[in-house]
Design a protein around this motif. Structure first.
Motif: not given
Length: 225
Positions: A66, A71, A74-79, A81-83, A85
């Motif tokens: 982590t 990591y 990827v976590a930033d990209a996920k956050a 993408a969620e934002s 979305r």
């Protein structure tokens, strides 16, 4: 004494010493040789040692996943993408609300337009009805005027039954002293006088029948009674 079943203990020499005789193996079909049991114990010890060493190595040398840059990326990209979305969902909800509002406004406008068209249709029907009534009155007036014109005789010579209808005619106003009227036999070209007069005033009247010509001079107009 020495018997047949007695067996002397095996002895031998190894580098000048004696080697004790091997222990007797357990009897039976499922018996496991001693050498194999010893090998299993050694293998178990080695595996345990490897696992212990491996666990120690993993626990002390592998980094926390982590905390790695990959990591975190990827976590930033996920956050992100969620934002994005959530933002798109919010935009969608807003557009949907606007669309529903517009749909409601359109339905209301369509209802008003329909009501207006109904009123316009009623007004057009009323106008058409009024136009029809006016036309009817105009036709009645025209017919009356035509009838009046047909029943009105002015100065000139007229054949009864052809130019004017038979009947009694009377001057529409008092005539002057120069008024002359005459009734002749049709086709005599004024040669056969059936009746004539110089009234000199008043409102004279004449009775005309088919087969006669009527002549009026300076008497104004005559109306059939």
């Amino acid at each position: 004494m020495k018997t047949e079943n007695s067996r002397p203990a095996a002895r031998g020499t190894h580098h000048g010493g004696t080697v004790p005789a091997p222990e007797a193996e357990p009897a039976g079909a499922n018996a496991v040789p001693r050498s194999r049991r010893r090998g299993k114990r050694v293998l178990g010890v080695l595996v345990a040692g490897v696992l212990l060493a491996g666990g120690t190595a993993f626990g002390t040398t592998l980094p926390d996943p982590t905390s790695s840059e990959v990591y975190r990326a990827v976590a930033d990209a996920k956050a992100g993408a969620e934002s994005e979305r959530d933002s798109l969902r919010s935009d969608y909800d807003s557009l949907k609300s606007d669309y529903e509002t517009l749909q409601g406004g359109i339905a209301d406008k369509e209802a008003k337009v329909q009501a207006r068209e109904t009123e316009v249709g009623k007004a057009e029907a009323a106008v058409k009805s009024a136009e029809a009534a006016v036309k009817k009155r105009e036709e009645a007036v025209t017919a009356a005027e035509k009838q009046k014109a047909a029943n009105t005789v002015s100065d000139g010579t007229w054949t009864v039954g052809k130019d004017i209808g038979a009947g009694t005619y009377r001057a529409t106003a008092d005539v002057g002293s120069s008024c002359y009227w005459g009734i002749y036999e049709t086709g005599s070209n004024g040669g056969n006088i059936m009746e004539n007069d110089l009234p000199g005033g008043g409102r004279p009247s004449v009775a005309l029948s088919a087969g006669q010509d009527f002549k009026s001079s300076r008497c104004g107009t005559w109306n059939r009674q």
